[in-house]
Design a protein around this motif. Structure first.
Motif, PDB file in Angstrom:
ATOM      1  N   SER A 288       4.784  33.078  -5.448  1.00 36.61           N
ATOM      2  CA  SER A 288       4.436  33.720  -6.713  1.00 36.61           C
ATOM      3  C   SER A 288       2.994  34.189  -6.733  1.00 36.61           C
ATOM      4  O   SER A 288       2.703  35.317  -7.141  1.00 36.61           O
ATOM      5  N   LEU A 289       2.074  33.325  -6.286  1.00 38.73           N
ATOM      6  CA  LEU A 289       0.664  33.697  -6.316  1.00 38.73           C
ATOM      7  C   LEU A 289       0.370  34.795  -5.306  1.00 38.73           C
ATOM      8  O   LEU A 289      -0.434  35.700  -5.564  1.00 38.73           O
ATOM      9  N   THR A 290       1.031  34.735  -4.141  1.00 40.08           N
ATOM     10  CA  THR A 290       0.853  35.778  -3.131  1.00 40.08           C
ATOM     11  C   THR A 290       1.352  37.121  -3.647  1.00 40.08           C
ATOM     12  O   THR A 290       0.685  38.145  -3.511  1.00 40.08           O
ATOM     13  N   THR A 291       2.543  37.106  -4.264  1.00 40.88           N
ATOM     14  CA  THR A 291       3.119  38.348  -4.791  1.00 40.88           C
ATOM     15  C   THR A 291       2.277  38.898  -5.936  1.00 40.88           C
ATOM     16  O   THR A 291       2.105  40.112  -6.060  1.00 40.88           O
ATOM     17  N   LEU A 292       1.743  38.007  -6.779  1.00 36.12           N
ATOM     18  CA  LEU A 292       0.876  38.449  -7.868  1.00 36.12           C
ATOM     19  C   LEU A 292      -0.330  39.199  -7.305  1.00 36.12           C
ATOM     20  O   LEU A 292      -0.731  40.242  -7.838  1.00 36.12           O
ATOM     21  N   GLY A 293      -0.896  38.677  -6.224  1.00 35.03           N
ATOM     22  CA  GLY A 293      -2.010  39.371  -5.583  1.00 35.03           C
ATOM     23  C   GLY A 293      -1.607  40.744  -5.062  1.00 35.03           C
ATOM     24  O   GLY A 293      -2.357  41.718  -5.192  1.00 35.03           O
ATOM     25  N   ASN A 294      -0.397  40.838  -4.477  1.00 33.47           N
ATOM     26  CA  ASN A 294       0.091  42.130  -3.977  1.00 33.47           C
ATOM     27  C   ASN A 294       0.311  43.118  -5.119  1.00 33.47           C
ATOM     28  O   ASN A 294       0.003  44.311  -4.993  1.00 33.47           O
ATOM     29  N   VAL A 295       0.860  42.626  -6.246  1.00 31.66           N
ATOM     30  CA  VAL A 295       1.083  43.489  -7.411  1.00 31.66           C
ATOM     31  C   VAL A 295      -0.248  44.002  -7.946  1.00 31.66           C
ATOM     32  O   VAL A 295      -0.409  45.199  -8.234  1.00 31.66           O
ATOM     33  N   ILE A 296      -1.222  43.101  -8.085  1.00 31.97           N
ATOM     34  CA  ILE A 296      -2.535  43.499  -8.604  1.00 31.97           C
ATOM     35  C   ILE A 296      -3.192  44.518  -7.683  1.00 31.97           C
ATOM     36  O   ILE A 296      -3.763  45.516  -8.134  1.00 31.97           O
ATOM     37  N   SER A 297      -3.102  44.293  -6.356  1.00 35.61           N
ATOM     38  CA  SER A 297      -3.687  45.236  -5.402  1.00 35.61           C
ATOM     39  C   SER A 297      -3.031  46.607  -5.504  1.00 35.61           C
ATOM     40  O   SER A 297      -3.711  47.642  -5.493  1.00 35.61           O
ATOM     41  N   SER A 298      -1.697  46.623  -5.609  1.00 31.42           N
ATOM     42  CA  SER A 298      -0.977  47.901  -5.709  1.00 31.42           C
ATOM     43  C   SER A 298      -1.347  48.642  -6.986  1.00 31.42           C
ATOM     44  O   SER A 298      -1.585  49.855  -6.968  1.00 31.42           O
ATOM     45  N   LEU A 299      -1.399  47.912  -8.105  1.00 32.27           N
ATOM     46  CA  LEU A 299      -1.749  48.547  -9.380  1.00 32.27           C
ATOM     47  C   LEU A 299      -3.190  49.027  -9.382  1.00 32.27           C
ATOM     48  O   LEU A 299      -3.512  50.059  -9.983  1.00 32.27           O
ATOM     49  N   ALA A 300      -4.076  48.270  -8.711  1.00 33.33           N
ATOM     50  CA  ALA A 300      -5.473  48.699  -8.610  1.00 33.33           C
ATOM     51  C   ALA A 300      -5.578  49.993  -7.801  1.00 33.33           C
ATOM     52  O   ALA A 300      -6.366  50.887  -8.130  1.00 33.33           O
ATOM     53  N   ASP A 301      -4.765  50.105  -6.736  1.00 32.88           N
ATOM     54  CA  ASP A 301      -4.752  51.336  -5.942  1.00 32.88           C
ATOM     55  C   ASP A 301      -4.225  52.515  -6.751  1.00 32.88           C
ATOM     56  O   ASP A 301      -4.733  53.634  -6.660  1.00 32.88           O
ATOM     57  N   VAL A 302      -3.194  52.257  -7.571  1.00 31.07           N
ATOM     58  CA  VAL A 302      -2.649  53.313  -8.436  1.00 31.07           C
ATOM     59  C   VAL A 302      -3.721  53.806  -9.405  1.00 31.07           C
ATOM     60  O   VAL A 302      -3.857  55.004  -9.666  1.00 31.07           O
ATOM     61  N   ALA A 303      -4.508  52.865  -9.937  1.00 28.90           N
ATOM     62  CA  ALA A 303      -5.522  53.214 -10.937  1.00 28.90           C
ATOM     63  C   ALA A 303      -6.607  54.124 -10.368  1.00 28.90           C
ATOM     64  O   ALA A 303      -7.217  54.895 -11.107  1.00 28.90           O
ATOM     65  N   VAL A 304      -6.868  54.023  -9.047  1.00 29.65           N
ATOM     66  CA  VAL A 304      -7.907  54.878  -8.448  1.00 29.65           C
ATOM     67  C   VAL A 304      -7.314  56.118  -7.796  1.00 29.65           C
ATOM     68  O   VAL A 304      -8.002  56.820  -7.064  1.00 29.65           O
ATOM     69  N   GLY A 305      -6.019  56.381  -8.065  1.00 30.42           N
ATOM     70  CA  GLY A 305      -5.424  57.634  -7.630  1.00 30.42           C
ATOM     71  C   GLY A 305      -4.608  57.586  -6.362  1.00 30.42           C
ATOM     72  O   GLY A 305      -4.085  58.612  -5.933  1.00 30.42           O
ATOM     73  N   LYS A 306      -4.472  56.421  -5.752  1.00 28.57           N
ATOM     74  CA  LYS A 306      -3.658  56.336  -4.539  1.00 28.57           C
ATOM     75  C   LYS A 306      -2.177  56.424  -4.909  1.00 28.57           C
ATOM     76  O   LYS A 306      -1.755  55.933  -5.948  1.00 28.57           O
ATOM     77  N   LYS A 307      -1.403  56.990  -3.998  1.00 28.75           N
ATOM     78  CA  LYS A 307       0.033  57.119  -4.232  1.00 28.75           C
ATOM     79  C   LYS A 307       0.741  55.879  -3.693  1.00 28.75           C
ATOM     80  O   LYS A 307       0.762  55.632  -2.496  1.00 28.75           O
ATOM     81  N   ILE A 308       1.270  55.065  -4.607  1.00 25.36           N
ATOM     82  CA  ILE A 308       1.976  53.838  -4.233  1.00 25.36           C
ATOM     83  C   ILE A 308       3.456  54.014  -4.566  1.00 25.36           C
ATOM     84  O   ILE A 308       3.817  54.306  -5.714  1.00 25.36           O
ATOM     85  N   VAL A 309       4.295  53.864  -3.568  1.00 25.04           N
ATOM     86  CA  VAL A 309       5.734  54.084  -3.760  1.00 25.04           C
ATOM     87  C   VAL A 309       6.369  52.898  -4.483  1.00 25.04           C
ATOM     88  O   VAL A 309       7.241  53.075  -5.338  1.00 25.04           O
ATOM     89  N   HIS A 310       5.913  51.685  -4.203  1.00 24.78           N
ATOM     90  CA  HIS A 310       6.620  50.495  -4.689  1.00 24.78           C
ATOM     91  C   HIS A 310       5.628  49.445  -5.183  1.00 24.78           C
ATOM     92  O   HIS A 310       4.673  49.113  -4.486  1.00 24.78           O
ATOM     93  N   ILE A 311       5.856  48.945  -6.400  1.00 24.49           N
ATOM     94  CA  ILE A 311       5.106  47.801  -6.928  1.00 24.49           C
ATOM     95  C   ILE A 311       6.033  46.587  -6.819  1.00 24.49           C
ATOM     96  O   ILE A 311       7.109  46.577  -7.435  1.00 24.49           O
TER      97      ILE A 311
END
Length: 1033
Positions: A288-311
């Motif tokens: 759970s904690l590992t996945t939470l970190g992955n979700v936060i990283s993906s959403l942070a990348d989305v916020a700066v304009g990166k194209k993320i296919v999957h959260i």
């Protein structure tokens, strides 16, 4: 900060706050230094190993709660000065809690996430203690106050839920029934999103009721954690407050969820390639904690304009339930808590990086309208139409009885539905109030018992779970253990608890504790085996790690501060019994090695985990024993500097005597895997009553967390100092091979022999007075490893072997001797020839200041021998290893190293021979001239013969001096290792002082004798030279 709090409501980005707590007792005892500084909303952390290495971060809120505070008589913590920098609980709520509350009252979903390593202050910020109420209880107080203030304009309904996520299983902490095997299921609906099926929601109408429900949930969590051997620091707790606001005049309803999330401890394991585990580290417990970190990283990348296919929301239970809070329909705040101590640097830096990513996330929050209210509105609208139709029928004078009856029936049905929806809240609330009254009666009874009888109080690593369970010891004899068949039985559960574990006796207002056969009982850090009378505030550990504080009769209690007896106190007391004194190390010197303090900190943290692992091994019949050790405690590098200390776990198979060494990271990962295996075993054993251990039969060995493939183990090392080589003096040593903790593993006989390019030893005439004479010239020497004696490793089990490994100067790869097996005193007879074709100043400096570190490696049947890798190593065709590879020779291709080296070596020999030939010709010419002069008196020739004679005398004197200094160095090493025993009493300390004095005298005498002998030799040489000069002058 207030301006920021107001601004929070207009934006939907995740707000991040960081709070720095005071030092805890363990950090104060360790003499920790503060490595965190704060200015406005910026926070800077400094690497304790490198003061120049600083990292700065900027957040929405930064709270300094480390220093500058006082505690008043009631226990409330306040700033020392009005307007001081200390951030108390009130100021944290003012910035964070008020924004969450206002968002909820406006109809938005709101989420508060608490993140940080275990013990960093998450629970204090979220829940608090005593008068220092945290965010959750203060938020509940203010919520019901707001409801009372606005009761004229709206009707409010509050529902409370509390759940825990551990090992990817959801546990309802308010459930009346027994725990569901596998936990509750998380389902998904299009409108609701992810939700927990069957989760109990309790209506509440006051803050005290919510507080009581939280206490009930905490009690359930404590009991479950003990029963399932679950580490609470690895579980997530979610409190869900559902707020429904019905505005009658406006005919609208606002529905909002307040999610208060206490995340699992974010301990950062020191990962490196060498510590990779064959079993996947991302176990269910960490998922759970590992996945939470992955979700936060993906959403942070989305916020700066990166194209993320999957959260990856769906990858864990926690991220499913927090989907709306992260990138969805919610206004979210994260509070990250950290320790400012130097020994927590890695974990604190990791927390700051995590929080920095989270602040980039943007959500899309909207005001929520309840589907239930829409139904009521639709029903009311339909009733209005029905009434209009009835009225028209009456006005027109028609007697359509059938139609009128049907309309009235529909009207009555709709009104019943409306009434049922509106009365559902009252019925639920009435049922909840009955439960609350029952709980209140139980609490009243418990408080009455506390004023009458002694009891034991549970102590947990999580401060929220400490002090929840009280087990009363009434007069008479009471058994304690797993069984609950007898009416005079105190039932507890946990690892290592026997059916009948111990007996409490309460007679004449005195309480004693007697362990039963085979049970483990520790009182105040010491194991007991016979009846022991307990005193108020004694510390008890039953089984592997069930910790309790004994509270005596009310007359004994007085005004003692019980809060200092926390989980850390228990573990520090245990560590002290094993000789690990965290506070004592810092008391002796203000310059204590920070790495040693960090190791002691880790040692104490891992002690309970090792005890639990040993108990699980015993109950699962694994036959494996775990033991904590400090790696490199007594070892040093080639310069004599202490190596970095680390915690390792020695794993021993009791039957086969096989040994593994696990890093801290690997052991922690395996411990969680062991818990999964143990819990599965327990569930199957209680489910179908099959024999113990049967569930493990299907577990393949490569999936077994208690097993690993065998690998060579580093047993210890010895130092062979190279200084004599700079003077071309041979050295023969008997070296002590010391283990990580200073134990003698073996005696190694080794030689350093200066030699010619063909391997012939040099004589005394080749000894140099000035090492700089070697500059630019070829230098050859041999390292000879003759024999290893008294191998402790093989004495313990004869089916073992050893190898010696070493690396010299700029050799890129270590070299190893062939493996020798089954012999306590094996002959090695290993000889390695090294050569420097063009001796540099770097090599000379290295020889005069360094040692070759000879590492003793232990082999076991089934593991692969260590092999010398010759990649990048230069050799001649004769098998001579080339060192000191400076200059243009480094650019030679690898595949042509040997031929090129051979050619260069021959060219070098040729140049040397030319040089020698020229010197001989020059000397012959000089001799001819001197011979001519000698015919007139011979004075010049005789005068010239004095110098070589004096040089040879000097060389012999230096050789004797270096040999004597070898024994002096050995005596110095014995002095450094000589320490008193931790259990020494006054007599023992006196004996130690006497022995230390004797060793110092021996050392002083040897040193004085060596220096005196050298002085005498030099004086004799000078005297002879003067005499000869006088004779021939």
């Amino acid at each position: 900060m207030r301006a920021k709090a107001a601004d929070m409501h207009g934006k939907d980005c995740v707000k991040v706050a960081v709070r720095v707590r005071p030092f805890n007792k363990r950090e104060r005892d360790a003499g920790s230094h503060c490595i965190v500084s704060m200015a406005s909303n910026s926070i800077t952390i400094q690497d304790p190993r490198n003061a120049q290495n600083r990292r700065s971060f900027c957040f929405d809120y930064a709270y300094w709660s480390h220093s500058g505070f006082i505690r008043d008589r009631s226990g409330l913590i306040l700033p020392e000065e009005p307007g001081g920098r200390y951030a108390d609980q009130g100021s944290v709520f003012q910035d964070l809690g008020e924004g969450i509350l206002e968002n909820a009252l406006q109809g938005y979903n709101a989420t508060l996430l608490a993140y940080g390593q275990t013990g960093s202050g998450k629970s204090y910020s979220m829940v608090g203690y005593g008068p220092n109420k945290g965010l959750v209880p203060t938020l509940c107080d203010r919520l019901f106050q707001a409801i009372r203030d606005n009761q004229d304009t709206r009707q409010c309904q509050v529902f409370f839920s509390m759940l825990e996520i551990y090992n990817e299983q959801v546990v309802d902490l308010l459930s009346r029934s027994s725990r569901t095997l596998g936990g509750l299921r998380v389902r998904e609906e299009q409108q609701r999103g992810f939700y927990v099926e069957g989760l109990r929601t309790v209506p509440c109408d006051s803050a005290p009721q919510v507080e009581q429900l939280m206490e009930q949930g905490t009690r359930t969590r404590t009991t479950a954690a003990t029963h399932m051997n679950a580490n609470s620091s690895r579980s997530h707790m979610l409190i869900i407050l559902q707020l429904k606001q019905i505005f009658s005049k406006e005919s609208i309803t606002k529905h909002s969820n307040i999610n208060l999330v206490d995340l699992a401890g974010s301990e950062r394991q020191r990962a490196s390639g060498s510590e990779a585990d064959r079993l996947k580290e991302g176990t269910a417990i960490n998922l759970s904690l590992t996945t939470l970190g992955n979700v936060i990283s993906s959403l942070a990348d989305v916020a700066v304009g990166k194209k993320i296919v999957h959260i990856p929301y769906r990858d864990s239970v926690l991220t499913k339930l927090l989907q709306s809070a992260l990138g969805g329909n919610s206004r979210t705040v994260m509070i990250a808590t950290l320790s400012p101590a130097d020994i927590c640097y890695e974990e604190s830096l990791s927390t700051l990086r995590y929080a920095e990513r989270a602040k980039r996330i943007q959500n899309r929050a909207v005001v929520n309208e309840s589907p239930t209210e829409r139904l009521v509105k639709e029903l009311k609208a339909e009733n209005t139409k029905l009434l209009q139709r009835l009225s028209r029928l009456g006005q027109e004078g028609r007697r359509a009885d059938d139609e009128t009856k049907e309309l009235r029936r529909l009207l009555t049905h709709n009104e019943l539905q409306i009434r049922a929806i509106q009365t559902l809240w009252e019925q639920h609330l009435e049922e909840a109030l009955k439960d609350w009254e029952q709980q209140y009666a139980n609490i009243t009874q418990e408080r009455r018992m506390m004023q009458m009888h002694p009891y034991i109080l549970n102590i947990n690593e999580d401060t929220q779970l400490s002090g929840v369970v009280k087990l009363f010891i009434q007069e008479g004899e009471w058994d304690i253990g797993l069984s609950d068949t007898s009416p005079r039985f105190i039932s507890i559960k946990g690892l290592g608890i026997q059916e009948r574990h111990a007996v409490f006796r309460n007679e004449q207002r005195r309480v004693s504790l007697t362990p039963l056969a085979g049970s483990k009982v520790i009182v105040n850090g010491n194991s007991i085996s016979q009846i022991t009378e307990l005193q108020h505030l004694d510390r008890l550990i039953l089984g592997s790690n069930c910790t309790y504080l004994f509270i005596g009769y009310p007359s004994e209690r007085g005004g003692d501060d019980w809060s200092r007896y926390d989980y850390d106190y228990f573990q520090s007391e245990l560590a002290a019994a094993e000789g690990i004194h965290l506070g004592a190390s810092s008391a002796g010197s203000s310059q204590t090695d920070p790495s040693l303090l960090a190791v002691c900190y880790d040692y104490i943290k891992l002690m309970p985990m090792v005890a639990e692992a040993n108990q699980m091994s015993q109950e699962l019949n694994k036959g494996v024993e775990f033991k904590l050790e400090i790696k490199n405690l007594a070892l040093s590098d080639s310069k004599g500097h202490d190596l970095e200390k680390k915690i390792v776990v020695r794993v021993t198979s009791l039957e086969s005597k096989q040994v593994w060494m696990w890093s801290k990271t690997k052991f922690v990962n395996r411990k969680f895997l062991m818990e999964e295996v143990y819990q599965q075993h327990e569930a199957e054993r209680h489910g179908d009553n099959r024999g113990e251990g049967l569930s493990m039969a299907a577990l393949p060995r490569d999936k077994d967390p208690f097993w690993d493939p065998l690998e060579p183990l580093l047993l210890g090392s010895a130092h062979l100092w190279l200084q004599s080589l700079a003077f071309r003096i041979a050295l023969e040593e008997q070296l002590e091979v010391l283990g990580s903790e200073g134990t003698e593993e073996a005696i190694l006989q080794a030689q350093l022999v200066p030699c010619t390019s063909t391997g012939l030893p040099l004589g005394e005439d080749d000894i140099l007075i000035d090492p700089s004479e070697l500059l630019g010239r070829r230098m050859d020497f041999q390292l000879i490893l003759e024999q290893c004696c008294g191998l402790r490793w093989i004495r313990a089990a004869r089916n073992r072997g050893v190898q010696i490994g070493f690396r010299l100067f700029d050799c890129s790869q270590p070299l190893y001797t062939p493996a020798v097996w089954h012999n306590v005193n094996p002959l090695l007879d290993h000889r390695v020839h090294f050569a420097s074709l063009h001796t540099s100043q770097n090599l000379l400096d290295y020889l005069q200041s360094s040692a070759v570190v000879l590492e003793l490696w232990g082999l076991q049947e089934g593991c692969t021998d260590l092999v010398s890798s010759l990649e990048g190593v230069r050799m001649t065709t004769e098998g001579i290893f080339i060192i000191d590879q400076a200059g243009p020779t480094e650019t030679a291709p690898v595949d042509s190293v040997e031929p090129n080296c051979s050619v260069r070596a021959l060219q070098q020999d040729l140049e040397e021979l030319k040089s020698v030939n020229a010197s001989l010709r020059k000397e012959n010419q000089t001799l001819r001239e001197q011979l001519t002069t000698a015919r007139n008196g011979g004075e010049c020739v005789r005068g010239r013969s004095v110098r070589p004679s004096c040089d040879a005398d000097f060389a012999r004197a230096l050789k004797v001096f270096y040999h004597s200094m070898t024994s002096v160095r050995g005596q110095l090493q014995r002095l450094r290792r000589h320490r008193p025993s931790e259990e020494s009493d006054l007599l023992g300390l006196r004996l130690f002082v006497d022995e230390q004095g004797r060793l110092l005298r021996d050392f002083s005498e040897q040193l004085e004798q060596s220096v005196s002998s050298l002085k005498q030799d030099v004086a004799a040489i000078v005297r002879r030279k003067r005499e000869r000069s006088g004779i021939w002058s």
